[in-house]
Design a protein around this motif. Structure first.
Motif, mmCIF file in Angstrom:
data_model
loop_
_atom_site.group_PDB
_atom_site.id
_atom_site.type_symbol
_atom_site.label_atom_id
_atom_site.label_comp_id
_atom_site.label_asym_id
_atom_site.label_seq_id
_atom_site.Cartn_x
_atom_site.Cartn_y
_atom_site.Cartn_z
ATOM 1 N N SER A 108 3.065 0.303 13.791
ATOM 2 C CA SER A 108 3.727 0.134 12.492
ATOM 3 C C SER A 108 4.497 1.404 12.137
ATOM 4 C CB SER A 108 2.676 -0.139 11.414
ATOM 5 O OG SER A 108 3.278 -0.079 10.143
ATOM 6 N N ARG A 109 5.696 1.241 11.576
ATOM 7 C CA ARG A 109 6.432 2.464 11.217
ATOM 8 C C ARG A 109 5.967 3.050 9.888
ATOM 9 N NH1 ARG A 109 11.099 1.549 7.886
ATOM 10 N NH2 ARG A 109 11.435 -0.677 7.577
ATOM 11 N N GLN A 168 4.162 -4.045 6.096
ATOM 12 C CA GLN A 168 3.482 -4.362 7.352
ATOM 13 C C GLN A 168 3.582 -5.847 7.675
ATOM 14 O OE1 GLN A 168 -0.491 -2.593 7.106
ATOM 15 N NE2 GLN A 168 0.416 -0.856 8.192
ATOM 16 N N ARG A 170 5.912 -7.809 6.775
ATOM 17 C CA ARG A 170 7.289 -8.054 7.224
ATOM 18 C C ARG A 170 7.454 -7.670 8.709
ATOM 19 N NH1 ARG A 170 12.294 -8.762 4.869
ATOM 20 N NH2 ARG A 170 11.439 -8.722 2.762
ATOM 21 N N GLU A 171 6.862 -6.551 9.102
ATOM 22 C CA GLU A 171 6.946 -6.163 10.523
ATOM 23 C C GLU A 171 6.351 -7.248 11.412
ATOM 24 O OE1 GLU A 171 6.696 -1.330 10.869
ATOM 25 O OE2 GLU A 171 4.793 -2.355 10.482
ATOM 26 N N THR A 174 8.482 -10.488 11.565
ATOM 27 C CA THR A 174 9.868 -10.457 12.057
ATOM 28 C C THR A 174 9.994 -9.964 13.499
ATOM 29 O OG1 THR A 174 10.131 -8.315 10.979
ATOM 30 C CG2 THR A 174 11.000 -10.217 9.805
ATOM 31 N N ASN A 175 8.936 -9.349 14.039
ATOM 32 C CA ASN A 175 9.091 -8.750 15.378
ATOM 33 C C ASN A 175 8.338 -9.436 16.502
ATOM 34 O OD1 ASN A 175 10.751 -6.684 14.454
ATOM 35 N ND2 ASN A 175 8.991 -5.474 13.766
#
Ligand code: FUL
Length: 492
Positions: A108-109, A168, A170-171, A174-175
């Protein structure tokens, strides 16, 4: 080419409008499922993967202060894990992308507390990526568990935390391709590391998480995903972690005033007629704990225990979410594999042949007297077709007559879900010495009702719907025999 396509379209339209049917379809009763819920019902059996720092610290709930260096599976193999689920007959897997300890299985960024700070694959690993891709290869649907409670984050219990949590989410949405479910856990024990504060933080479950905003985010990013919590919105907790649904277990609930982490009253049996279609999921681990502990290697649920759970979850109209905890290698342990495969062998042998297909069917009523709602649909193996009666006939019966006596111990029933849950009670009779003798009875049917009885040998079987507020719409009726040597235990 064009005209053939056009013809096919016209036929499709005619079928949709029911132009060939002798009578219109019955009107739906009560709350009904959405398209995404119907797809979830079809899965029936899928799995959980609980895997994180706890696997390496031997805990169930990490405090949030774990050194990411402890996360270091020695032989991680996503295909072995997903292959085990596939071989067990699971249709999907839900991975704990983040459990209460806050450690993220993907890079996670928004945090350093993740696989990227671990020695595993020199910080270049991504468990979410590997499991989701293995699921694609094995044709399983993939879902995520993202714990709302985060014992690592300094801002937990403050409004800023919601930005972190949703970032998180959203990550994850979407990925990693298609996600079939987001599993929102209601648990919250209060105390934790919280960025070094080491204190107890209380939140109000009713208001803190602002669930409507998060649910909307999921709907926007992944419209086909179903969301779990104690209170839905798409499917509900069954009220225990033993994998046992209530009897009855209604797919409906009085949803007003319910919220994730709220009261579990009514969740085991559901509520009728209810205000919303929020069916139950039975979550249970194959071992005593959710995470892998070597000391539980001899405590893996036996095939007989797994079967009893299956009949009391899937067999009561719920979905079964069976947890398989990867071990410190990053694989499903041999003992779990052994019991799962025997469980699957028995289920496959049991459901290999529907004896009801050999019977002559006669019914007390068939809707419109026509073919569209014929009793034949009960044995065609298709959930999209169904037997229905005229609106005025709410307690019909169907008799199955066999040329030779049949022997069975499992009865399988299914309602046609798009028209709502209609049947409230039914009974089953066998023909013995020139008269009917009741051998089983039940209440809710819904997606599926399995009755595991003593073995019955008979030439005639009768199903009676004994209570329904409207005409029933039943899509399947099956009679099956478990293979010899299965420890059935008590009736299910
Ligand atoms: C619970 C959690 O506290 C457990 O650790 C586990 O994840 C289970 C499925 O849900 O609420």
């Amino acid at each position: 080419m064009f005209s053939r396509l056009f013809g096919t379209c016209l036929l499709g339209l005619a079928l949709n409008l029911n132009l060939f049917a002798a009578a219109p379809a019955p009107a739906a009763y009560g709350p009904i499922p959405t398209e995404r819920q119907l797809r979830w019902h079809e899965m029936e059996f899928y799995g959980f993967l609980h895997f994180t720092v706890n696997t390496f610290t031997d805990k169930e709930w990490g405090y949030g202060d774990e050194d990411p260096a402890v996360f270091n599976p020695t032989a991680f193999d996503a295909d072995q894990i997903v292959g085990a689920a596939k071989a067990a007959g699971m249709k999907g897997l839900i991975l704990t992308a983040k459990h209460h300890d806050g450690f993220c299985l993907w890079p996670s960024r928004f945090t350093e507390h993740s696989v990227k700070s671990s020695p595993w694959k020199q910080g270049k690993g991504d468990v979410v990526r590997e499991i989701s891709e293995a699921c694609k290869r094995h044709h399983l649907r993939f879902g995520v568990y993202l714990s709302p409670w985060d014992r690592n984050r300094p801002e937990y219990a403050k409004a800023e935390y919601l930005t972190y949590y949703r970032g998180q989410l959203r990550e994850l949405l979407t990925n990693y391709g298609d996600i079939f479910t987001v599993w929102f856990d209601g648990a919250n024990g209060g105390d934790g590391y919280y960025g070094g504060a080491r204190e107890t933080r209380k939140i109000d479950n009713r208001t803190f998480y602002d669930w409507p905003t998060t649910w909307k985010l999921v709907r926007d990013l992944m419209p086909g995903a179903v969301m779990f919590s104690d209170a839905g919105p798409d499917f509900r907790w069954v009220g225990n972690e033993r994998g046992i649904a209530g009897d009855p277990c209604w797919a409906t609930l009085n949803a007003t005033g319910r919220y994730p982490g709220g009261s579990s009253d009514g969740l085991n049996s559901g509520e009728r007629p209810g205000t919303a279609w929020i069916p139950a999921e039975c979550d249970v681990s194959i071992r005593p704990g959710w995470f892998y502990h070597a000391k539980e290697d001899a405590k893996v649920k036996t095939p007989a225990e797994l079967l009893a759970i299956y009949y009391q979850s899937v067999g009561r109209g719920a979905c079964l979410n069976l947890n398989l905890p990867p071990d410190r290698r990053g694989r499903i342990h041999e003992n779990d594999l052994r019991n799962l495969s025997e469980f699957r062998r028995i289920l496959d042998a049991t459901f290999a042949k529907n004896l009801a297909r050999e019977a002559k069917l006669s019914v007390s009523n068939e809707r419109g007297g026509g073919k569209a709602f014929s009793a034949k649909h009960l044995v065609d193996g298709k959930r999209e077709t169904y037997w229905a009666t005229d609106d005025t006939v709410t307690t019909p019966e169907v008799v199955l007559t066999f040329k030779r006596p049949v022997r069975f111990n499992v009865v399988d029933l299914r309602e046609y879900l798009p028209l709502g849950q209609r049947v409230e009670a039914f009974a089953l009779d066998q023909w013995q010495n020139g008269q009917w003798q009741e051998f089983a009875r039940g209440t809710s049917i819904g997606n599926r009702r399995l009755l595991r009885t003593d073995f019955v040998t008979t030439e005639k079987v009768r199903l009676r719907v004994t209570a329904a507020p409207v005409s029933p719409a039943l899509s399947e009726l099956g009679l099956y025999a478990e293979p010899a040597g299965v420890a059935v235990g008590k009736k299910q």
